[in-house]
Design an enzyme around this catalytic site. Structure first.
Site, PDB file in Angstrom:
ATOM      1  CE1 TYR A  92      -3.879  -2.575   0.674  1.00 35.39           C
ATOM      2  CE2 TYR A  92      -4.641   0.194   1.158  1.00 35.39           C
ATOM      3  CZ  TYR A  92      -4.621  -1.311   0.867  1.00 35.39           C
ATOM      4  OH  TYR A  92      -5.854  -1.791   0.730  1.00 35.39           O
TER       5      TYR A  92
ATOM      6  CE  LYS B 157       1.117 -17.121  -2.215  1.00 33.04           C
ATOM      7  NZ  LYS B 157       0.366 -18.736  -2.270  1.00 33.04           N
TER       8      LYS B 157
ATOM      9  CG  ASP C 103      -2.948 -19.675  -1.284  1.00 38.21           C
ATOM     10  OD1 ASP C 103      -2.647 -19.850  -0.218  1.00 38.21           O
ATOM     11  OD2 ASP C 103      -2.525 -20.802  -2.062  1.00 38.21           O
TER      12      ASP C 103
ATOM     13  CG  ASP D 122      -8.387  -3.425   1.121  1.00 38.72           C
ATOM     14  OD1 ASP D 122      -9.988  -3.477   1.954  1.00 38.72           O
ATOM     15  OD2 ASP D 122      -8.666  -4.205  -0.062  1.00 38.72           O
TER      16      ASP D 122
ATOM     17  CG  ASP E 279     -14.268  -6.319   1.672  1.00 42.60           C
ATOM     18  OD1 ASP E 279     -13.839  -5.505   2.561  1.00 42.60           O
ATOM     19  OD2 ASP E 279     -14.688  -5.843   0.329  1.00 42.60           O
TER      20      ASP E 279
END
Ligand code: IPM
Ligand code: MG
Length: 352
Positions: A136, A186, A218, A242, A246
């Site tokens: 970001y 990851k 994942d 983020d 959601d």
């Protein structure tokens, strides 16, 4: 006690209006409330999505209640002038590195989850998302390669101290909940993630009472819909957090229900300085129609009361008023119901 309200764009002002009604009904002694412009609204009025005035207001407050930013009419502006820079700027200028995003089922809403009700019932997770680093905030740009092709790039990085401080927040949160922490990364592909994992493991030495596990992002996305009940606290970087938050919201039932707190290190007279916002966006498609569900906004106010104003009892009152409204079937369009923004605000007030 001083708080700043930043309604922002799209549905921001209408949901903020309902949070304001709840705040007024609490009648907190000595409370001072400021209101400021951020996002596309601020760009139009002041030429910048995060005017200096708003930043100063936030700095002077004990807590900030933030609606939403994002405006399709601003999508072609240079990146530093886009509405999203308001929230990103506040997070970084104010050192708000720890984002708490709880996702818990509400009684009676199991049928609204995107998951089977018996699976949805088990969800009670706190996502601790790092908020000041990662891809970001790394260098980002477009360039032209020698052969003329355009390339875009965003630099992903975490320094060890950035990982350590968010890890401490997450371990402490796990101590106060079910004692389990899952760090999501990851590391099988990204060096940034390998460092993340190493530092989380080092930090774990201070918390022998917390059961630490690691999961690739994942797999975490899959496990969150397969068996969300396995998670207690998740700690992860800015980008993965983020996305997963959601996703978690749809496991609960609606993104219109999830609140969040962004905290830093600054202590105020009453608690920790923080910024509180629904995890959803500005929903320009329904803005101004009085259809948006203000519950996530109202629940964000509850988090502000708890963390920044030290008013736990008031926070619980607000949260249970929202939960009761849901239990009584006061459902917005996001939950298949017909209650509008102000009717939902009214229903919460009645139960308060
Ligand atoms: C969120 C939002 C923001 C983010 C956007 C509006 C910049 O999606 O708070 O989750 O990506 O952090
Ligand atoms: Mg988001």
């Amino acid at each position: 006690m001083k708080i700043a309200l930043f309604p922002g764009d799209g549905i921001g002002p209408e949901i903020m209006e309902q949070a304001r009604r709840v705040l007024d009904a609490l009648n907190l002694p000595g409370l001072v409330v400021w209101e400021g412009d951020v996002g596309g609204a601020a760009y139009r009025r002041h030429g910048h999505p995060l005017p200096e005035e708003a930043l100063q207001m936030a700095r002077a407050a004990d807590g900030v209640l933030f609606g939403a930013v994002g405006d399709p009419d601003c999508d072609n502006l240079e990146r530093h002038l886009r509405p999203e820079q308001a929230i990103l700027g506040l997070r970084s200028h104010l050192g708000l590195f720890a984002n708490l995003r709880p996702a818990t089922t509400f009684a009676g809403l199991e049928g609204m989850s995107a998951l089977k009700p018996e699976i949805a019932r088990s969800i009670d997770v706190l996502i601790v998302r790092e908020l000041n680093g990662d891809v970001y905030f790394g260098e980002k740009a477009r360039r032209q390669l020698d052969d003329g092709r355009r390339q875009g790039y965003d630099f992903m990085s975490y320094a060890e101290d950035e990982v350590r401080r968010i890890a401490h927040v997450a371990f402490r949160a796990a101590q106060g909940r079910g004692g389990k922490l899952c760090s999501v990364d990851k590391a099988n592909v990204l060096e940034t993630s390998q460092l993340w994992r190493d530092v989380v493991v080092e930090t774990a030495a201070d918390y022998p009472d917390v059961e630490l596990s690691h999961m690739y992002v994942d797999n975490a996305a899959m496990q969150l819909v397969k068996d969300p009940g396995q998670f207690d606290v998740i700690v992860t970087g800015n980008l993965f957090g983020d996305i997963l938050s959601d996703q978690a919201s749809m496991c609960v039932g609606s993104i219109g229900l999830l609140a969040s707190a962004a905290l830093g290190e600054r202590q105020t007279e009453f608690g920790t300085f923080g910024l509180y916002e629904p995890i959803h966006g500005s929903a320009p498609d329904i803005a101004g129609e009085g259809k948006a569900n203000p519950m996530a906004m109202i629940l964000s106010l509850a988090m502000l009361l708890r963390h920044s104003l030290g008013r736990e009892a008031d926070a619980l009152r607000v949260e249970s008023a929202v939960a009761k409204a849901l239990e009584d079937g006061v459902l917005g369009g996001d939950l298949g119901g017909t209650a509008g923004t102000s009717a939902i605000g009214e229903a919460v007030l009645e139960r308060l």
